[in-house]
Every structure is written in C-alpha cells, then in structure tokens.
Design a protein around this motif. Structure first.
Motif, short mmCIF file in Angstrom:
data_model
loop_
_atom_site.label_atom_id
_atom_site.label_comp_id
_atom_site.label_asym_id
_atom_site.label_seq_id
_atom_site.Cartn_x
_atom_site.Cartn_y
_atom_site.Cartn_z
N ARG A 1 31.84 36.23 34.12
CA ARG A 1 32.37 37.19 35.08
C ARG A 1 32.12 38.63 34.61
O ARG A 1 32.17 38.93 33.42
N LYS B 1 32.80 42.04 39.26
CA LYS B 1 32.14 42.68 40.39
C LYS B 1 32.45 41.91 41.67
O LYS B 1 32.59 40.69 41.66
N HIS B 2 32.54 42.65 42.77
CA HIS B 2 32.77 41.99 44.06
C HIS B 2 31.44 41.53 44.64
O HIS B 2 30.49 42.31 44.74
N LEU B 3 31.40 40.25 45.00
CA LEU B 3 30.18 39.67 45.56
C LEU B 3 30.43 39.28 47.01
O LEU B 3 31.52 38.80 47.35
N GLU B 4 29.43 39.47 47.83
CA GLU B 4 29.55 39.12 49.25
C GLU B 4 28.75 37.85 49.54
O GLU B 4 27.60 37.72 49.13
N TYR B 5 29.40 36.89 50.21
CA TYR B 5 28.74 35.65 50.59
C TYR B 5 28.97 35.38 52.08
O TYR B 5 30.09 35.56 52.58
N TYR C 1 27.94 30.58 50.55
CA TYR C 1 29.01 30.05 49.70
C TYR C 1 28.86 28.53 49.54
O TYR C 1 29.06 27.99 48.44
N ASP D 1 33.50 35.47 39.18
CA ASP D 1 33.38 36.55 40.17
C ASP D 1 33.30 35.99 41.58
O ASP D 1 33.79 36.59 42.54
N ARG D 2 32.69 34.81 41.71
CA ARG D 2 32.56 34.19 43.04
C ARG D 2 33.94 33.88 43.62
O ARG D 2 34.24 34.22 44.78
N SER E 1 35.91 37.13 44.28
CA SER E 1 35.41 37.86 45.44
C SER E 1 35.84 37.20 46.75
O SER E 1 36.10 37.88 47.75
N ARG E 2 35.92 35.89 46.73
CA ARG E 2 36.26 35.15 47.96
C ARG E 2 37.77 35.12 48.21
O ARG E 2 38.22 35.24 49.36
N GLY F 1 40.26 36.65 45.89
CA GLY F 1 41.05 37.63 45.17
C GLY F 1 41.72 37.02 43.95
O GLY F 1 41.59 35.82 43.68
#
Length: 460
Positions: free
Chosen positions: A118, A121-125, A130, A166-167, A170-171, A173
């Motif tokens: 980790r 970082k915020h990751l966008e999926y 996902y 991080d995954r 990010s999804r 919190g």
C-alpha cells in the motif's frame, strides 16, 4: 455462575488439534526468532509449548524460511513435540505455496497476498476493472488451496487493519465494511473450492475498530451461511500492564459474547509470557459474563460502578477489563468506578483510567502501539520500547507506534502521532502518522532523532 455459550461454528482441523465447534478455545503465540535459525526457533517453540501454547506461528518472509519450517518441525517432533506449526506469509504468494507443504497451517494476509504494497493512494476502478482484480486473487489462491488440500494444511485468512490494500481502501474507505470485505473476497473463493479447514481473524490495535469489525464479520458470514471459526487478538497491544489491559478489553468484549475460538495476547515481551495471560483471560470469561451483566445494571449518570475481587493484581486487572470492555466500547457509559477493599484507591483509579484509555474513551497517559516482534524484527524491540517509554512517558495523550517492520507499521500507526519502524538490518524509519519523515536512520541514532522530531513539533 453464568454458562458460557460459544458461537456455533464449523471445525477447522489443524494438525493434531481442532478449532471451533464444541472444542475449547485454543491458545497460541508467535516466535520472535530468525526462522532460518533452527536451533533457536526450536528452543523458543518448546518454551511456548511448555507454557501451554497449542499452536506456534513463525514468520516466513521468503521460500528459504518456508523451507526451513520442515527442519524446525522435524526437530520438534523428534523431541516429542507435536504441536501444530503455523507459517506467517506476507507479500509473496509463492512462499505460502512452499510453506503449505511443511506446516500444519498457513496464515495469509489479504492486504498483501496479491495486491501490491500500500502507498495510501486513491485508486479509481470501474466495476468491470474491480472484478478483474478479484480474478487475479483467484488465480493465485486456487493453486495454493490445491496444495493445502494435498497436504491437509489448514489456512488462516488474517486481515489486519494496518495492512489493508490501496484497492480496498479506495473502494470502501478505512471502514469496518472495507476490512470485512477484504476477508470475504478470499473466503468466498475458499468456499467455492470446497476448502473448509479455514480460520478467520480480523485484528487492529484500536480495540473499538477490532470489536466493531469482528461483530460485523460474524453478521456478514451468517448472512452468507458461513460459520468459520474465529481467531481473536488486539494487534500491537504493547507490553506490561497496558498491553494486558488493552488485550483484555478487546478480546474479552468478544469472548463474553460467545465470539472466538482461538486467541493470542500479543505482548512486546518474550512470546512464552503471552500464554499464561491468554489462559487466564479465557478461564475468567464465565465469571466475567456475570460481572458484565452486574456492571451494566449499575450504570447511572454515565458511570459504571464495578465491584469485584481477585487473588492477585494481574487477575484483578484482567477481570475488570473483561467485565466492562464491551460496555465501554459500545459507549453504554464513559466513566468507570472500580470498588475493592483489597487494593488502594490510587491503584483502582489508575486501573479505571487505563481501561478507559484502552477503550479509546479517555487518554490520561502516553499511548504506545508496539508490536510483539517476530523474525522480521531486525532490532532489539524490548530495549527500544523501554528507551522510548522512559523519554516520553510524561507526554499525556501522545500516541507512539513502535514497529518491528513495515508489514503493519504505517497502517497501524494511522492511529498514532509518531512511528518508529524497522526498515532493515540496523536501519529505522520515522513517521508522523502515515507520512515517512526520515528513512533508513542508523539504529544507534533513531531514538534521539524521534525525540528531536517530537520536541520540534511541540515547539520545544
């Protein structure tokens, strides 16, 4: 005396013992030796077992350590010790495949089994992306499960609040829901593969997070008709009285609700010292269930009044912490009065403050979030804790994390103001909350540099 009714669960077979179902609550600990040092590891395992430990866990950072578990096991069995051995795996899934051939049980951490380390970082999926990440987990996990089936090796899915990926963060919190989902993603694959010798753990250094999340995990598993046995522990609990009280608050809160099939009291002490504390904690549960009910009935003006007796001070501390732990975590009251004619008012008041701090209600002294150490720890943890405590004990309300390595360090220290983390042999990194301030400081300078950082931030 209240009758203890344990939550109904399936049974996981781990070598010579069974966990869950109608079996007794199992006690375990983790070695702090270098797993490549067969002689030292065997000697320490014997001390843990002789103290009453029913499982012994070793860190296996890589395949070399995993391979040497075969030698450790052989030496122990040759001397008549058949206690199951557990390999603790982080970051390298292949290591788990190797360890499963030589150990009765393998612990894997969903936070770093497939996902990269980790970075917060915020990751966008997208939903499709996902799902592709979940397929990566399955691709690594199914071959491991097949090896475990072949060798009759049990598995612990061990989620740590401090090492969520991080995954997941990010999804979902930094939430109990995210911690639980990190576990469930793996557990659903085990069920699809019809593998049932599984034990689950969710740990945190924050007792409120730990208790809240384990309760949610039980509800989530029940909703999906899963009833796997649970391992309980407050990670990085510390040492001495504070470590014992913090563990009793968190573990005891759940045990008094019938939740828990095996426990570890994680103390920054020699591992065999954990066993009698854990044994006493389990033995006290039936009596503490009665005390919990009496304490709840006593609540008036936001205060719990607890009256109890015990033959010695440690037992008294554990009983008090177990009896009121869940009530304080659930904020049924935020004040505590402990009554007893055997011990001094000063000691009783200090104990009440320690329990309130362990339940994250009232902070009256410095908080130390320190790990128990393991084979990954490359500095003298106990000496370092003593030095840091001596220099910072008067900093009321300050939280300091003292971690042997990076596995849980930065994550668990999200709840701390400062962190001291082993970065390599003889090297230390310093943190302000999650932010690394200084990297790879020589160990001889690290405590002084930590104190300089604290003084500078406090304008001293």
């Amino acid at each position: 005396m209240f009758k203890y009714q344990k939550r109904a669960s399936s049974v996981a077979h781990v070598g010579t013992i069974a966990i869950g179902g109608d079996n007794p609550i199992r006690i375990q600990s983790m070695a702090t030796t270098d797993t490549n040092d067969t002689e030292a590891s065997v000697a320490q395992a014997k001390r843990i077992i002789d103290a009453g430990g029913e499982l012994v866990r070793f860190t296996t950072q890589g395949t070399r350590e995993a391979e040497n578990m075969k030698n450790i096991s052989a030496h122990l069995k040759a001397d008549g010790y058949n206690t199951p051995l557990v390999a603790d795996v982080h970051f390298t899934a292949h290591t788990a495949d190797v360890a499963a051939q030589y150990c009765e049980k393998v612990r894997i951490n969903p936070g770093n089994y497939v996902d990269p380390g980790r970075t917060f970082k915020h990751l966008e999926y997208t939903d499709e992306e996902y799902q592709e990440e979940l397929k990566k987990i399955e691709a690594k996990l199914v071959p491991f499960i097949n090896i475990c089936k072949e060798h009759h090796t049990a598995v612990r899915i061990g989620v740590n609040h401090g090492s969520l990926s991080d995954r997941i963060m990010s999804r979902y919190g930094d939430t109990p829901e995210g911690i639980v989902e990190s576990c469930m993603e793996f557990l659903r694959i085990f069920r699809r593969e019809n593998f049932n010798d599984v034990v689950i753990s969710i740990k945190a250094s924050n007792t409120v997070v730990m208790v809240t999340t384990v309760r949610l995990l039980v509800k989530t598993m029940d909703a999906e008709d899963m009833h796997y046995p649970l391992h309980l522990g407050v990670t990085e609990a510390g040492e001495g009285e504070d470590g014992r009280i913090k563990s009793a608050v968190g573990i005891g809160a759940l045990l008094t609700e019938g939740i828990g099939d095996t426990i570890r009291v994680s103390l920054s002490e020699e591992p065999e010292c954990e066993i009698p504390v854990a044994r006493k904690l389990v033995d006290l549960i039936p009596e503490c269930m009665k005390l919990r009910a009496e304490a709840e009935a006593s609540i008036k003006d936001d205060t719990i009044t607890l009256t109890l007796d015990a033959p010695d001070w440690e037992t008294f501390q554990l009983k008090a912490a177990i009896a009121v732990g869940a009530l304080l975590i659930d904020r049924k009251a935020t004040k505590l009065s402990i009554l007893n004619s055997q011990f001094s008012i000063i000691n009783l008041s200090a104990l009440a403050d320690s329990i309130l701090q362990a339940a994250r209600i009232k902070f009256t002294k410095t908080e130390y979030i320190s790990c128990p150490g393991c084979g990954r720890t490359l500095y003298n943890l106990q000496e370092t804790i003593a030095k840091i405590k001596a220099a910072t004990k008067d900093l009321v309300g300050l939280k300091i994390g003292i971690m042997g390595c990076i596995v849980n360090g930065p994550g668990e220290m999200a709840d701390a103001d400062y962190g001291y983390v082993g970065a390599g042999r003889g090297k230390i990194s310093l943190y302000r909350a999650k932010e690394c301030i200084e990297k790879n400081i020589p160990e001889a300078e690290a405590v002084d540099r930590l104190l300089e950082l604290i003084r500078k931030d406090r304008g001293q």
